[in-house]
Design a protein around this motif. Sequence first.
Motif, PDB file in Angstrom:
ATOM      1  N   SER A   2     -32.342 -32.350 -52.015  1.00 35.86           N
ATOM      2  CA  SER A   2     -33.227 -31.389 -52.659  1.00 35.86           C
ATOM      3  C   SER A   2     -33.219 -30.062 -51.914  1.00 35.86           C
ATOM      4  O   SER A   2     -33.451 -29.016 -52.489  1.00 35.86           O
ATOM      5  N   ALA A   3     -32.899 -30.115 -50.631  1.00 36.75           N
ATOM      6  CA  ALA A   3     -32.925 -28.897 -49.834  1.00 36.75           C
ATOM      7  C   ALA A   3     -31.854 -27.916 -50.284  1.00 36.75           C
ATOM      8  O   ALA A   3     -31.924 -26.742 -49.975  1.00 36.75           O
ATOM      9  N   LEU A   4     -30.853 -28.397 -51.006  1.00 35.14           N
ATOM     10  CA  LEU A   4     -29.761 -27.488 -51.370  1.00 35.14           C
ATOM     11  C   LEU A   4     -29.981 -26.828 -52.728  1.00 35.14           C
ATOM     12  O   LEU A   4     -29.109 -26.144 -53.237  1.00 35.14           O
ATOM     13  N   ILE A   5     -31.153 -27.032 -53.307  1.00 35.96           N
ATOM     14  CA  ILE A   5     -31.462 -26.353 -54.560  1.00 35.96           C
ATOM     15  C   ILE A   5     -31.655 -24.868 -54.262  1.00 35.96           C
ATOM     16  O   ILE A   5     -32.467 -24.507 -53.415  1.00 35.96           O
ATOM     17  N   SER A   6     -30.908 -24.015 -54.943  1.00 39.50           N
ATOM     18  CA  SER A   6     -31.092 -22.576 -54.746  1.00 39.50           C
ATOM     19  C   SER A   6     -32.277 -22.089 -55.561  1.00 39.50           C
ATOM     20  O   SER A   6     -32.659 -22.721 -56.536  1.00 39.50           O
ATOM     21  N   GLY A   7     -32.797 -20.957 -55.152  1.00 45.60           N
ATOM     22  CA  GLY A   7     -33.830 -20.317 -55.937  1.00 45.60           C
ATOM     23  C   GLY A   7     -33.241 -19.819 -57.233  1.00 45.60           C
ATOM     24  O   GLY A   7     -32.037 -19.917 -57.433  1.00 45.60           O
ATOM     25  N   HIS A   9     -37.355 -20.544 -57.801  1.00 42.34           N
ATOM     26  CA  HIS A   9     -38.148 -21.743 -58.030  1.00 42.34           C
ATOM     27  C   HIS A   9     -39.247 -21.439 -59.044  1.00 42.34           C
ATOM     28  O   HIS A   9     -40.373 -21.906 -58.934  1.00 42.34           O
TER      29      HIS A   9
ATOM     30  N   PRO B  95     -31.879 -23.342 -45.377  1.00 43.41           N
ATOM     31  CA  PRO B  95     -31.493 -24.028 -46.612  1.00 43.41           C
ATOM     32  C   PRO B  95     -30.786 -25.362 -46.368  1.00 43.41           C
ATOM     33  O   PRO B  95     -30.923 -26.292 -47.144  1.00 43.41           O
ATOM     34  N   SER B  96     -30.049 -25.444 -45.281  1.00 44.64           N
ATOM     35  CA  SER B  96     -29.291 -26.672 -45.034  1.00 44.64           C
ATOM     36  C   SER B  96     -30.207 -27.821 -44.655  1.00 44.64           C
ATOM     37  O   SER B  96     -29.880 -28.981 -44.857  1.00 44.64           O
ATOM     38  N   GLY B  97     -31.375 -27.513 -44.061  1.00 44.12           N
ATOM     39  CA  GLY B  97     -32.264 -28.563 -43.602  1.00 44.12           C
ATOM     40  C   GLY B  97     -31.718 -29.317 -42.409  1.00 44.12           C
ATOM     41  O   GLY B  97     -32.263 -30.335 -42.000  1.00 44.12           O
ATOM     42  N   ARG B 330     -42.358 -29.172 -55.397  1.00 47.41           N
ATOM     43  CA  ARG B 330     -41.366 -28.526 -54.550  1.00 47.41           C
ATOM     44  C   ARG B 330     -42.106 -27.707 -53.505  1.00 47.41           C
ATOM     45  O   ARG B 330     -43.075 -27.027 -53.841  1.00 47.41           O
ATOM     46  N   VAL B 332     -41.554 -24.675 -50.898  1.00 45.98           N
ATOM     47  CA  VAL B 332     -40.595 -23.593 -50.724  1.00 45.98           C
ATOM     48  C   VAL B 332     -40.999 -22.726 -49.545  1.00 45.98           C
ATOM     49  O   VAL B 332     -42.181 -22.414 -49.360  1.00 45.98           O
ATOM     50  N   GLY B 339     -36.639 -17.811 -51.940  1.00 43.45           N
ATOM     51  CA  GLY B 339     -36.951 -18.786 -50.906  1.00 43.45           C
ATOM     52  C   GLY B 339     -36.112 -20.039 -51.049  1.00 43.45           C
ATOM     53  O   GLY B 339     -35.372 -20.188 -52.015  1.00 43.45           O
ATOM     54  N   TYR B 340     -36.237 -20.927 -50.069  1.00 40.98           N
ATOM     55  CA  TYR B 340     -35.465 -22.162 -50.156  1.00 40.98           C
ATOM     56  C   TYR B 340     -36.372 -23.362 -49.988  1.00 40.98           C
ATOM     57  O   TYR B 340     -37.440 -23.294 -49.388  1.00 40.98           O
ATOM     58  N   VAL B 341     -35.902 -24.461 -50.531  1.00 43.59           N
ATOM     59  CA  VAL B 341     -36.675 -25.701 -50.510  1.00 43.59           C
ATOM     60  C   VAL B 341     -36.604 -26.302 -49.110  1.00 43.59           C
ATOM     61  O   VAL B 341     -35.535 -26.342 -48.501  1.00 43.59           O
ATOM     62  N   PRO B 343     -37.013 -29.678 -46.690  1.00 43.11           N
ATOM     63  CA  PRO B 343     -36.885 -31.112 -46.962  1.00 43.11           C
ATOM     64  C   PRO B 343     -38.213 -31.859 -46.818  1.00 43.11           C
ATOM     65  O   PRO B 343     -38.475 -32.808 -47.537  1.00 43.11           O
ATOM     66  N   GLN B 429     -27.075 -20.503 -57.644  1.00 44.20           N
ATOM     67  CA  GLN B 429     -26.460 -21.631 -56.964  1.00 44.20           C
ATOM     68  C   GLN B 429     -24.935 -21.543 -57.058  1.00 44.20           C
ATOM     69  O   GLN B 429     -24.230 -21.774 -56.078  1.00 44.20           O
ATOM     70  N   ASN B 432     -23.886 -18.740 -54.632  1.00 45.79           N
ATOM     71  CA  ASN B 432     -23.979 -19.161 -53.230  1.00 45.79           C
ATOM     72  C   ASN B 432     -22.827 -20.093 -52.880  1.00 45.79           C
ATOM     73  O   ASN B 432     -22.217 -19.992 -51.814  1.00 45.79           O
TER      74      ASN B 432
END
Lengths: 361, 489
Positions: A2-7, A9, B95-97, B330, B332, B339-341, B343, B429, B432
Motif C-alpha cells: 500500500s505504501a507504493l500507491i502514488s498520490g 489521495h 514512499p518506499s516505507g 489511508r 498520508v 503526499g505518500y501513504v 505503511p 503512478q 513515477n
Amino acid sequence: MSALISGPHTHAPTSVSIVMGHVILALIPATAYGVYLFGYPALFLVILCIVSAMAAEAISLFLLNKPIRPFLLDGSAALTGLLIALTLPPWAPWWIAVVGCSFAIIIGKHVFGGIGQNIFNPAMLARVMLLIAFPLEMTTWVIPHPLFSPTALSFSDSLNITFGSGIANLDAVSSASLLGYIKTELTLGKTIPEIMQHANYDPLTSFIGMKNGSLGETSGILLLLGGIYLLAMRIISWHIPVAMLTALIAIPTLFHLMNPDRYVGADYHILNGGAMIAAFFFATDYVTSPSTKTGKLIFGAGVGSVEYLIRTWGSFPEGVGFAILLMNALTPLIDHYVRPRIYGRTYLGKPIESPIKSDSK
Amino acid sequence: MKLFNFHKPIVGGVHPIARKAESNALPINVMPMPKRLYVPVQQHSGNPAVPEVDVGDRVWKGQLLAHGQGNISAPIHSPTSGTVIAITPHTAPHPSGLPILTIVIESDGEDRWLDNVMPIDPFGMSAEQMIDKVGQAGIVGMGGATFPAVVKLRLSRRSKVHTFIINGGECEPYMTCDDRLMRERPEQIVDSIRIVLHATQVERALIGIEDNKPEAIAAMRLACRHRADIKVVAVPALYPMGSAQHLIKTLMGVEVPSDGRSADVGALVHNIGTVYAIHKAVRFGQPLVSRVITVSGGVVKQPRNIEVPIGTLLSDVFEFAGGFEQAPARVVMGGPMMGYVVPDLNVPVVKGTSGILALTAKEVSEQQPMPCIRCGSCVDACPCGLLPLQMAAHIRSDKLDKATEFGLVDCIACGCCSYVCPSHIPLVQYFNYAKSELADQQRAIHKNEETKKLVELRKQRLDREAAEKAAAIAKRKADAARKKTEKAS
C-alpha cells in the motif's frame, strides 16, 4: 504494498459514467422534442437504438472476455445508441436502428479495441454506413405529426410504421429536407432567390425546430441549450463548437456575398441538417477529437469547412457525417504535431534562455 | 490563447476541494514531549547524516546527533534531552516505507536545551556567519522538498539573485500549517526575511499567499508595513500554486528554464515553515528540532495544527489530536495531492512533514481505473503544458523514450492529471514508475561506462606491471651478465 500507491489521495467527483450521463442529459430536451414532433415511431426508435446498442455492447464484451458490468454501465453504449437515434429519419423501420447500432458498437468500437480506442465516432460511422447502404430509408423525411395534435398518429399506425409494413401514404406525408431541396433545384438551374420563394423557409421556425428532418436534429435551440449545459458543466470546451460554427458562418457568408444567386446564406447552414448536433455532440466526442486546445480549433474549423464543401459542391445534400469522419481520421496527426508549450521550454521543446547567468552552471 | 488566460497566471491547475476549514480555525497547539523519539539520519535530500552519538549517551535538546556529509546534506539534532537508547533501522517516512538508520531517544522529561543555545543578535554577525548558522541548524526545505536551505542561500549570495520569494501558497488541500504560522507568528517570519535579505544581499522579498487565506495576508501585511522592500502579494488559490516554478511565474512573470533552477531567473524561494525555522536558528541559535504540522482528515477527531518535536511517531500525534473516529482507509504524510501513504503509524514526523492525514475511503475516493476516453481533462489540468494521456499511453506500451520526448522529465508529479481523470487512471503512478525506470537505465549506462573505464585502467595497470616486470627481469639479467663479465675479467 500500500505504501507504493502514488498520490493524489483525493479525486474530483467525476467518472466516465458521470460524464456520459451529463451528455445524455443534455440531449434529453432535443430527444423529447423529436418524440413530440414525430410521434410514437420516434419514441420506439430511441428505445430500440439504446437497447440494441447496449445489447451489442454486452455481446461484444462477452465475446472479447472483458468485464461486462463496468463497461456496459459506463453509459457510453447508451449514448451511442441515443446519438444514432437522433440522426435517423424519425419513421425509419426497426431494422435500421438495430443494424445501425450493432454496426456502431461492434465495427465502430470493439473492432478497434473498445472504448477510447476507436478512430471514428461510432455513431457517425453508423449514420454514414446507413446512408450509403439504405439511401431510401435514410432520406425519407416526414413532415411533423406532433403528439396530441389533430395530425398525430394513432398508436397502432405508429407500431406499423416502426415494426410493420409502414403506412400507405408515406409519400404524401414526407418531403425533401431543405438542404436536399435546394440542392436539387440548383441542379435544375434555378437561382437561390427563386428557390427560396417556394422553400417555405423561416429562420425562426427552423431554429425552434418545427420542420422535417432527423429525429433529434430539427431543433437548433434545444441542441444549443444542451451544448451550453455541457459547456457550463465543463464536459466539453468551447473550442470545437465555436471553431466549427465560425467556419460554417464565415465561409458561406463569403460565398453568399460573392454570388447570392448560387450560394445560400450562413443561416441555412447553421439551422439546417446536422450542423448544430454535430457541433456540440459529435465533433466534441472525446475519443475521436484532438486533446489540445489548438488541435480542437483546427479540428472544429476543419469539420465546418469540409461540411460546407460537401454540402455546396458534393453529391450529398448533407456532409456533416463525412466531414466529421474525415477530421476523425486526421486527429492522430493533429495530436502528433500540435502540442502545448511545456513550462520552461520554447514551442520547439528547447529550454528557454535564462534571463541572468548564474554561477551555478 | 493568452487572450483568454490573462486572469490566470499559470496554465492548467485544478481547484481541489480545499477542506482547510477543518484545521485552520484553532491556534497552533504544542505537543507535549512524547516518551520516545525516532530521529532518522536521512531527513533531507542528499547524503545521510553520520551519527556522532552512541547508544547510552546522555544528550541535550539541540545537541548534534549526526553530522552532515558532503555538500548536499544536513546535520540532525536531538529534539529533547534524554538518552540514546538505540541506533537502529526503523520504518522511514518515505514512499518506499523501507527502514533507515534511526537514532532513538528516550526523553528525560526535562526538555533541557544545550547550554550554548541562546539568543544572539544576528545583525552583529557577518553574512557568512548567518548563513553558516542556517547550515548548522540543519534547516531543509520544509514544504516537502527537504533540500538543505544553506545550499540555496550560498548559491543566492554567489549568483545574481534579486528576489527572495516566500512561498505561502500552501495549495495542498487540508494543509493549514503555513496559514496558522503566518497568522500567529508574522513578526518572526518578517524578522527571518530581514535576516535572509541581509545575509544574501538580495534586494527585495515577495510573500506570495493564496487569496483563500485573507487572515494570513492581513497579518503579514501588518507585520511588514514598515518595510518597503518586503511585499505581500495575494495570488489566486489554484493548485499547484505552491510549486516554486509556478509561484515564480505568478509573482515575477518569468519561467524557470527547464534545465535550470530558480536562481537562473534571479529568485530564491523558501517556504513559510523554512523561513520560520531560519528565524529560530539565527535569532535564538536553535537548530531545527520541531515543526508545525497539520493533522487532519475525516477520521481525526480534532483536526488542528500542532507543533511537534521531530521524531514523534504518527501514533502519538494522532492520539494528541483526539484519536480516530474509525479506522482510516489511508494514512498520508503530506497533502493529499502529492503526499505518500505510510505503511503504519510507527513512522516518525520528520523535517519535511508538513502534515499527516487520516482519510476515510470516501475522501480518498479510489475507484477501479477504466480505459482512457481521451477526454483531455489531464491536458487542460497540467500546469506544465504536458500531454499526460499521451505520456501514459507510451509508458503503457513500454516506450519510455517516446514518453521522454513528450516531456516526462518536465513533470512535477503534482497530481492534477490524476485528480481530474474521469477514468481514474493513476497517471502520476505511471510517471513515477517511468522516471524511476529512466533513472535505473541511466544508472545502468553509467555503471557500464564506469566498468569499461575500470577494465581499461586494469588493463593499463597489468600492461604496465608486465612491462615493469619484463624490464626488471631484463635488468637483472643484464646485471648478472655484467657481474659475470666483471668476475671473469
